[in-house]
Scaffold this motif. Structure first.
Motif, PDB file in Angstrom:
ATOM      1  N   GLU A 174       0.835  -1.199   0.000  1.00 46.45           N
ATOM      2  CA  GLU A 174       0.000   0.000   0.000  1.00 46.45           C
ATOM      3  C   GLU A 174       0.872   1.253   0.000  1.00 46.45           C
ATOM      4  O   GLU A 174       0.555   2.247  -0.663  1.00 46.45           O
ATOM      5  CB  GLU A 174      -0.934   0.004   1.211  1.00 46.45           C
ATOM      6  N   GLN A 175       1.988   1.212   0.746  1.00 44.06           N
ATOM      7  CA  GLN A 175       2.933   2.323   0.725  1.00 44.06           C
ATOM      8  C   GLN A 175       3.486   2.533  -0.687  1.00 44.06           C
ATOM      9  O   GLN A 175       3.626   3.665  -1.154  1.00 44.06           O
ATOM     10  CB  GLN A 175       4.101   2.045   1.692  1.00 44.06           C
ATOM     11  N   LYS A 177       2.007   1.647  -3.460  1.00 42.45           N
ATOM     12  CA  LYS A 177       0.888   2.132  -4.280  1.00 42.45           C
ATOM     13  C   LYS A 177       0.722   3.636  -4.124  1.00 42.45           C
ATOM     14  O   LYS A 177       0.310   4.335  -5.060  1.00 42.45           O
ATOM     15  CB  LYS A 177      -0.402   1.405  -3.878  1.00 42.45           C
ATOM     16  N   GLN A 178       1.058   4.142  -2.926  1.00 43.34           N
ATOM     17  CA  GLN A 178       0.944   5.574  -2.652  1.00 43.34           C
ATOM     18  C   GLN A 178       2.214   6.341  -3.042  1.00 43.34           C
ATOM     19  O   GLN A 178       2.400   7.490  -2.646  1.00 43.34           O
ATOM     20  CB  GLN A 178       0.638   5.788  -1.165  1.00 43.34           C
ATOM     21  N   LYS A 180       5.413   5.976  -2.246  1.00 42.89           N
ATOM     22  CA  LYS A 180       6.327   6.332  -1.163  1.00 42.89           C
ATOM     23  C   LYS A 180       7.665   5.600  -1.315  1.00 42.89           C
ATOM     24  O   LYS A 180       8.239   5.088  -0.360  1.00 42.89           O
ATOM     25  CB  LYS A 180       5.683   6.010   0.186  1.00 42.89           C
TER      26      LYS A 180
END
Length: 243
Positions: A174-175, A177-178, A180
């Motif tokens: 998820e990180q 995907k964002q 980061k």
């Protein structure tokens, strides 16, 4: 999340790949086996695992949204997830030996083999193979290998380790995907084994050099400060860190 449990298979990566080729599978589908007949590690090595003593599994992950230039971040995310899981179980002195072995002190306790599916110069899916030495206490001709039981004197529930790893994989993906990447790279580098310490390396031509690991490039090449004060970068086939 679908978890397929097998008593034995040649390789959980191979089993999951064949399964995904024949049917549509949901993201984070897992195949785990008590015994792998042909378990594989990095550099074409075999992954030695005593039947029923360790946790060996593979995860199918959709990575179609990740730019192909960031393909090494699949390895970064996975290494961070496995390290975080073992940290939850209070395994001491954890580090990541480039590119993605997990160590306790200087002993290898987990390995990762990632096989990305690339079509038309774009990432599609990844099969992430993970092996964690849990209860094995003897490793023939593997002096740098150890297990969670040998290190802590305790026993562990493999299912809890598996679910913990999946939870952390979801968090770190998820990180990614964002977008980061910078934070993920910094965290990965903070756990790099022997970073900023004098180390010995063997190059592909057989020569041995000394240097200091500085970090990695965005593409996953290892950055080494060598004796002439120049920083050289290497991929996995070009150099190997000696213990």
């Amino acid at each position: 999340m679908l978890i397929i449990k097998l008593n034995a298979t040649n390789s959980t990566n191979s089993y999951l790949r064949e399964l995904s080729n024949n049917k549509q599978l949901e993201d984070y589908t897992v195949v785990t086996a008590k015994h792998q007949l042909q378990g594989r590690g990095q550099r074409g090595t075999n992954w030695e695992s005593e039947t029923g003593k360790n946790l060996t599994f593979s995860v199918l992950k959709d990575i179609s949204g990740i730019p192909i230039t960031d393909n090494f971040f699949v390895s970064v995310v996975t290494a961070l997830a496995v390290r975080a899981t073992l940290n939850d179980f209070l395994i001491p002195n954890l580090s990541i030996k480039w590119p993605n072995d997990i160590l306790s002190a200087n002993k290898k306790i987990a390995g990762i083999l990632i096989e990305n599916n690339i079509k038309k110069n774009a990432l599609g899916s990844s099969i992430i193979g993970i092996g964690i030495n849990v209860h094995q206490t003897y490793f023939e001709n593997l002096p740098q290998a150890s297990s969670l039981q040998l290190i802590t004197g305790k026993t562990f529930n493999p299912d809890h380790l598996l679910l913990g790893t999946i939870t952390h994989l979801k968090f770190y993906f998820e990180q990614l995907k964002q977008h980061k990447q910078k934070l993920l790279k910094a965290e990965y580098e903070s756990f790099l084994f022997r970073k900023n310490k004098p180390s010995t390396f063997k190059k592909i031509d057989g020569s041995v050099i000394t240097g200091y690991i500085q970090g990695i490039t965005d593409s996953g090449r290892l950055c080494v400060l060598e004796q002439d004060a120049a920083i050289e970068t290497y991929d996995l086939k070009q150099i190997r860190l000696l213990y």
